[in-house]
Scaffold this active site. Structure first.
Site, PDB file in Angstrom:
ATOM      1  N   SER A 132      32.021  -9.260  -0.547  1.00 48.44           N
ATOM      2  CA  SER A 132      31.655  -8.144   0.329  1.00 48.44           C
ATOM      3  C   SER A 132      32.306  -8.414   1.672  1.00 48.44           C
ATOM      4  O   SER A 132      32.872  -9.482   1.902  1.00 48.44           O
ATOM      5  CB  SER A 132      30.129  -8.012   0.464  1.00 48.44           C
ATOM      6  OG  SER A 132      29.535  -9.250   0.824  1.00 48.44           O
ATOM      7  N   LEU A 154      13.156 -10.632  -1.309  1.00 46.68           N
ATOM      8  CA  LEU A 154      13.770 -10.045  -2.499  1.00 46.68           C
ATOM      9  C   LEU A 154      15.205  -9.674  -2.163  1.00 46.68           C
ATOM     10  O   LEU A 154      15.450  -8.964  -1.184  1.00 46.68           O
ATOM     11  CB  LEU A 154      13.016  -8.795  -2.949  1.00 46.68           C
ATOM     12  CG  LEU A 154      13.663  -8.029  -4.119  1.00 46.68           C
ATOM     13  CD1 LEU A 154      13.611  -8.850  -5.404  1.00 46.68           C
ATOM     14  CD2 LEU A 154      12.995  -6.664  -4.322  1.00 46.68           C
ATOM     15  N   GLY A 169      20.900  -7.565  -5.919  1.00 48.79           N
ATOM     16  CA  GLY A 169      22.333  -7.813  -6.060  1.00 48.79           C
ATOM     17  C   GLY A 169      22.654  -9.256  -5.710  1.00 48.79           C
ATOM     18  O   GLY A 169      22.951  -9.569  -4.555  1.00 48.79           O
ATOM     19  N   GLY A 211      25.171 -11.350  -6.588  1.00 54.68           N
ATOM     20  CA  GLY A 211      26.508 -11.900  -6.442  1.00 54.68           C
ATOM     21  C   GLY A 211      26.553 -13.254  -7.130  1.00 54.68           C
ATOM     22  O   GLY A 211      26.019 -13.427  -8.222  1.00 54.68           O
ATOM     23  N   THR A 235      20.034  -9.458 -10.553  1.00 55.88           N
ATOM     24  CA  THR A 235      21.398  -9.111 -10.930  1.00 55.88           C
ATOM     25  C   THR A 235      21.386  -8.521 -12.330  1.00 55.88           C
ATOM     26  O   THR A 235      20.468  -8.777 -13.117  1.00 55.88           O
ATOM     27  CB  THR A 235      22.326 -10.344 -10.896  1.00 55.88           C
ATOM     28  OG1 THR A 235      23.646  -9.950 -11.262  1.00 55.88           O
ATOM     29  CG2 THR A 235      21.858 -11.426 -11.860  1.00 55.88           C
ATOM     30  N   CYS A 285      41.814  -0.251  -1.129  1.00 58.76           N
ATOM     31  CA  CYS A 285      40.608  -0.399  -0.309  1.00 58.76           C
ATOM     32  C   CYS A 285      40.952  -0.821   1.115  1.00 58.76           C
ATOM     33  O   CYS A 285      40.381  -0.305   2.079  1.00 58.76           O
ATOM     34  CB  CYS A 285      39.667  -1.406  -0.953  1.00 58.76           C
ATOM     35  SG  CYS A 285      38.976  -0.882  -2.531  1.00 58.76           S
TER      36      CYS A 285
END
Length: 419
Positions: free
Chosen positions: A171, A206, A209, A211, A230, A398
């Site tokens: 990210s 929490l 995601g 990773g 995940t 991107c």
């Protein structure tokens, strides 16, 4: 001090199904549509600061000698791909070698900056008839989301290790002024998200995601107790190894679970660039989940890639190259869309925000350089040259979006009232 676990060999077999994606095939396209695509493309590039070189010596574009160059190797195939579906065909043409560039990110940046008017406005009314729609099987139902995640994140841990920093953070980083160290910038980003959520010793956190576990490790080192979710079996496997080597396995639980299946109560919730995989139909469910599991007085740290709201409205039903080849089921939000979802579906409020768009462009430049430098080791795990061009185009595409300002990435701090 933050532990940086070493990279481990990929646990997937070389013949993993996700690696055997078919490359682009020659599209079926009428000569009329191919001719129309050629004319639209010429119109689009005539005022862009790029140089387009065609076989036979013809030159297009308004760029000078220092401008990025696009070399069209096979004009017929290139125009047929654009005519069949421009949003998919442009990237497929790069994958197939129909065109090349000395600097694809720099070349694509002017295209991204002019995204709204590359096609003449009188022709934009035909979008509803020519744009492909999202396939029904890519909707992010609980089952569909698992399939979509598998197609990207379960490709190969070794693939991602080849271009990410040692924290395996996938990210946008957050660079300090004058410092181009990617690893330091990734840890700074993680700390920024954790600070927005006020994560400290004793926090019940929490993470939606996982990773490869970098944020969970960092939070546990602060003394938090972390539950992280995940849908990627490959990520879960490696994240648990990294968490154990960091010495925080007693404070981190990794669950193979959909965000909609989250339960319990937490002092804080964090989610970094996961909401883009939710899909517009499920934004209410995602934000309601944040609210449902968060204790009164709790905080959320959210990082999300965004696009202009008018472009979100114009393109929200379009199926693009990035959907077909990289992120099936993906959908970027806009800041107004996030604000609207928070207001309509939660008791949360946006307390703080920061923009990291230019930092994402730098992050992607690092990733693309590392990917190309390390391509021999990626190829050795079973990926071919078509995949190399696909992944290079993805990272350049991107990067261009963030360099042009068409895309942004924001960190938001959300709070829940105590009463």
């Amino acid at each position: 001090m933050t532990t940086s676990p070493t990279r481990q060999p990929d646990t997937a077999a070389a013949g993993h199904p996700a690696r055997r994606r078919p490359g682009p095939v020659e599209p079926r396209c009428s000569s009329a549509r191919a001719t129309a695509a050629r004319l639209v493309f010429r119109h689009a590039v005539k005022s862009l600061p790029v140089r387009v070189a065609l076989p036979g010596g013809e030159r297009l574009g308004a760029g000078g000698p220092d401008s990025p160059v696009m070399r069209i190797v096979r004009p017929g195939a290139f125009h047929r791909r654009l005519g069949a579906d421009a949003k998919i065909g442009f990237g497929e043409a790069y994958m197939a070698g129909d065109w090349t560039s000395n600097d694809p990110a720099a070349l694509l940046t002017p295209f991204a900056a002019r995204m709204a008017d590359l096609v003449p406005r009188p022709l934009q009314v035909f979008r509803r008839w020519v744009d492909a729609r999202h396939p029904a099987h890519e909707r992010n139902t609980a089952e569909g989301a698992r399939a979509n995640v598998h197609r990207h994140y379960d490709l190969s841990n070794d693939l991602f290790a080849a271009f990410l920093d040692e924290s395996m953070t996938y990210s946008s980083a957050w660079f300090s002024p004058g410092d181009d160290d990617l690893h330091a910038a990734q840890l700074r980003k993680v700390d920024g998200v954790l600070d927005l959520a006020d994560v400290r010793a004793g926090t019940r956190l929490l993470e939606i995601g996982t990773g490869w576990g970098a944020l969970a490790i960092r939070a546990a080192e602060r003394g938090a107790r972390v539950t992280t979710l995940t849908l990627s079996a490959e990520q879960k496997h490696l994240a648990e190894q990294r968490i154990a080597r960091a010495g925080v396995a007693d404070r981190v639980q990794v669950l193979l679970r959909d965000y909609r299946e989250a339960h319990g109560s937490y002092d804080a919730v964090v989610s970094v660039e996961m909401v883009e995989a939710v899909g517009a139909d499920y934004w209410p469910a995602y934000f309601r989940t944040l609210d449902r599991v968060l204790e009164p007085g709790g905080r959320v740290g959210l990082q999300a890639i965004t696009m202009p709201h008018d472009r979100l409205l114009a393109t929200r039903h379009s199926h693009t190259w990035i959907h077909k080849y990289v992120f099936p089921g993906g959908q970027l939000l806009s800041v107004p869309a996030i604000q609207d979802a928070v207001r309509r579906h939660t008791a949360l409020g946006v307390a703080r925000s920061r923009s990291l768009g230019p930092d994402y462009a730098r992050t992607l430049r690092h990733w693309r350089t590392r990917f190309l430098d390390n391509w021999p080791q990626v190829a050795a795990t079973g990926f071919d040259d078509t995949f190399r061009r696909m992944w290079e185009f993805y990272l350049a595409y991107c990067e261009a979006g963030f360099r042009s300002g068409y895309l942004d990435v924001v960190q938001l701090g959300l709070t829940k009232p105590r009463h």
